[in-house]
Design a protein around this motif. Structure first.
Motif, mmCIF file in Angstrom:
data_model
loop_
_atom_site.group_PDB
_atom_site.id
_atom_site.type_symbol
_atom_site.label_atom_id
_atom_site.label_comp_id
_atom_site.label_asym_id
_atom_site.label_seq_id
_atom_site.Cartn_x
_atom_site.Cartn_y
_atom_site.Cartn_z
ATOM 1 N N PRO A 101 0.789 -1.235 0.000
ATOM 2 C CA PRO A 101 0.000 0.000 0.000
ATOM 3 C C PRO A 101 0.819 1.283 0.000
ATOM 4 C CG PRO A 101 0.017 -0.931 2.198
ATOM 5 C CD PRO A 101 0.755 -1.906 1.322
ATOM 6 N N LEU A 102 2.053 1.236 0.534
ATOM 7 C CA LEU A 102 2.814 2.457 0.757
ATOM 8 C C LEU A 102 4.198 2.381 0.126
ATOM 9 C CD1 LEU A 102 2.034 2.984 4.559
ATOM 10 C CD2 LEU A 102 0.899 4.094 2.631
ATOM 11 N N LEU A 103 4.648 3.506 -0.435
ATOM 12 C CA LEU A 103 5.982 3.551 -1.016
ATOM 13 C C LEU A 103 7.052 3.275 0.032
ATOM 14 C CD1 LEU A 103 5.655 6.658 -3.375
ATOM 15 C CD2 LEU A 103 5.973 4.279 -4.082
ATOM 16 N N ALA A 104 6.853 3.786 1.252
ATOM 17 C CA ALA A 104 7.828 3.555 2.317
ATOM 18 C C ALA A 104 7.956 2.072 2.622
ATOM 19 C CB ALA A 104 7.429 4.322 3.575
ATOM 20 N N LEU A 105 6.825 1.376 2.642
ATOM 21 C CA LEU A 105 6.837 -0.056 2.910
ATOM 22 C C LEU A 105 7.465 -0.819 1.754
ATOM 23 C CD1 LEU A 105 6.036 -2.159 4.974
ATOM 24 C CD2 LEU A 105 3.748 -2.198 3.998
ATOM 25 N N MET A 106 7.205 -0.378 0.528
ATOM 26 C CA MET A 106 7.817 -1.009 -0.642
ATOM 27 C C MET A 106 9.339 -0.897 -0.579
ATOM 28 S SD MET A 106 5.114 0.561 -3.406
ATOM 29 C CE MET A 106 6.041 0.156 -4.880
#
Length: 511
Positions: A101-106
């Motif tokens: 869901p999130l670029l940071a998590l990716m």
């Protein structure tokens, strides 16, 4: 035949353990991880044996519903769900597409996979043609994990290429976002069902830690047209202990918790401004760089700096909005405080689950005010928000209220303030105010009660912080909230009233 089957199962268990140890340095696979991995591998084999079968119905593929190859897995936060798709990725012939869901998590997940034998590429918005082609070159050379978000999969050029590379497995992380975000600011989530149909891999697995029956049903409809095999572990995180603190001036209560509870600590705040203000106040009371703030308004470089600071910290306090709720996985967080209550139990469980991911005991505190009670009372019966008010205000086990919100199991409580008999051990602001009114038979004026409260609360403050934390404005806000909630009544002055206890409205007194 039974002996042969048992021997096969033992051999597969040994194989998976050896694979996890060799590639990830993991000495032990937890039973639920092993079960989910086995279900994914079995679903792949079942679909492979029925190649060309486009009907996902049980009638078409036999009585074993996992033969659909379309599964929703519910595992509690911190259960190690990444391993559940990374291990099969090493076995499958094609790549695994993982949707985050999130670029940071990716970015964080790609960083974690960099030291493994998986090989990964990441598709994100704003990539050049050269960058996209480089990713597909690496996939052709054997990269096993393809990282993407729902929005980038709307790019037709990327989708056409993904259709042709033979993806073996699609894993959708934080799948409850389909229901939570799809109708509002992330409509691309509503298109993931079409993505699945276009790529049509043998196996699709949607992972989530928090889904009530209604959310689960919606996710199943969006992704799988309502046909999904559900794999559900125990939902209870036994190492998280739940507490509610009743305070009208929430920021002051958060300061108290920061001084008395173990760190590292997260304080979740409802707005960006509150996160920044809370961090500033913590630094005033405890010294510079005690706390930092994190929210969606920060630039990527600022977020990276804060994430690194908190990840390396052993006693820091991060003041964050829900933007950190599915962010970097820091395992040693000891305390999670909610300055503002999320609107659903699922969101609360997700954020409280940031604590104790190393398996150690972590405490989760919800700070609840009279204003919260008024706000949540406006939600209709049967709505998902009702569970948060019950969690804060009922006298039954906090843990069980949360599990009931998920439609989950009955559990023996391993730690909450209700079951531990700890609900009245700390005198917060409105408890002090209530005691003042109870102990004095004469009529207060509003100003006198505020003045007495100012004096009493600052006596506590000097014990904890060595300075006065309370202003006259803080105390006026406490009294105003108590009047609004009905805990005290304003006539010619503030009358002494008897409370029934807890958060119930006070009994009327005609005398």
């Amino acid at each position: 035949m039974e002996n042969l089957s048992a021997t096969y199962e033992e051999a597969r268990e040994d194989f998976l353990s050896a694979l996890a140890c060799k590639n990830f340095g993991i000495p032990y696979i937890y039973p639920w991880q092993r079960f989910v991995v086995t279900c994914i591998l079995d679903a792949y084999e079942c679909r492979r044996e029925n190649q060309g079968q486009d009907d996902f119905s049980t009638a078409a593929l036999g009585d074993d519903s996992y033969c659909h190859g379309r599964q929703i897995v519910l595992l509690p936060t911190g259960a190690g769900k990444s391993l559940c798709f990374q291990l099969p990725a090493l076995v499958f012939p094609g790549s695994t597409l993982v949707i985050y869901p999130l670029l940071a998590l990716m970015a964080d997940q790609q960083r974690r996979m960099a030291g493994t034998s998986l090989g990964s590429v990441m598709f994100r918005g704003g990539m050049t043609v050269v960058e996209i082609e480089e990713n597909f070159r690496r996939i052709d050379e054997g990269a096993k994990i393809i990282i993407a978000n729902p929005e980038v999969l709307k790019n037709q050029r990327i989708m056409e290429r993904l259709r042709g590379i033979g993806i073996s497995h699609i894993a959708i992380d934080e799948a409850h976002c389909c229901s939570e975000w799809g109708d509002s600011f992330r409509p691309a989530y509503l298109g993931l069902g079409d993505v699945i149909k276009k790529i049509n891999p043998p196996v699709v697995t949607a992972f989530t830690a928090t889904a009530s029956p209604s959310v689960l049903e919606r996710v199943s409809r969006i992704l799988f047209d309502g046909q999904a095999h559900i794999i559900r572990s125990e939902s209870d995180r036994k190492n998280i202990w739940y507490y509610v603190r009743y305070a009208a001036a929430k920021k002051k209560e958060a300061l108290y918790l920061a001084s008395t509870q173990p760190r590292p600590m997260i304080i979740f705040c409802g707005t960006r401004a509150k996160a920044e203000d809370m961090a500033m106040e913590l630094n005033v009371f405890f010294g510079d760089d005690t706390a930092r703030f994190y929210h969606a308004g920060l630039a990527r470089a600022e977020k990276d700096a804060v994430e690194k600071w908190f990840y390396d910290s052993t006693d820091g306090v991060l003041c964050a909005t829900c933007a950190y709720g599915m962010g970097v996985d820091k395992k040693d967080i000891k305390t999670v405080v909610h300055l503002d209550a999320p609107s659903t139990a699922e969101a609360y469980i997700q954020e409280a689950g940031r604590g104790g991911r190393d398996g150690s005991v972590a405490k989760a505190f919800l700070i609840w005010s009279p204003a919260d009670s008024v706000r949540f009372a406006a939600f209709p019966d049967g709505s998902r928000a009702v569970y948060m008010r019950e969690f804060a205000e009922s006298s039954r086990c906090r843990r069980q209220v949360l599990l009931d919100a998920l439609g989950a199991e009955q559990a023996v409580c391993s730690g909450c303030d209700v079951c531990n008999g700890e609900t009245n051990l700390h005198e917060a602001d409105w408890t002090v105010a209530q005691g003042l009114v109870r102990r004095n038979r004469f009529l207060y004026t509003k100003n006198i009660l505020e003045e007495r409260l100012f004096r009493e609360l600052n006596i506590q403050s000097r014990k904890h912080f060595g300075m006065n934390a309370w202003t006259h404005g803080d105390c006026a806000d406490v009294v105003d909230q108590m009047i609004e909630r009905g805990f005290v009544r304003e006539g010619r002055g503030l009358r002494r009233l008897f409370w029934r206890g807890g958060l119930h409205a006070p009994a009327t007194d005609s005398g």
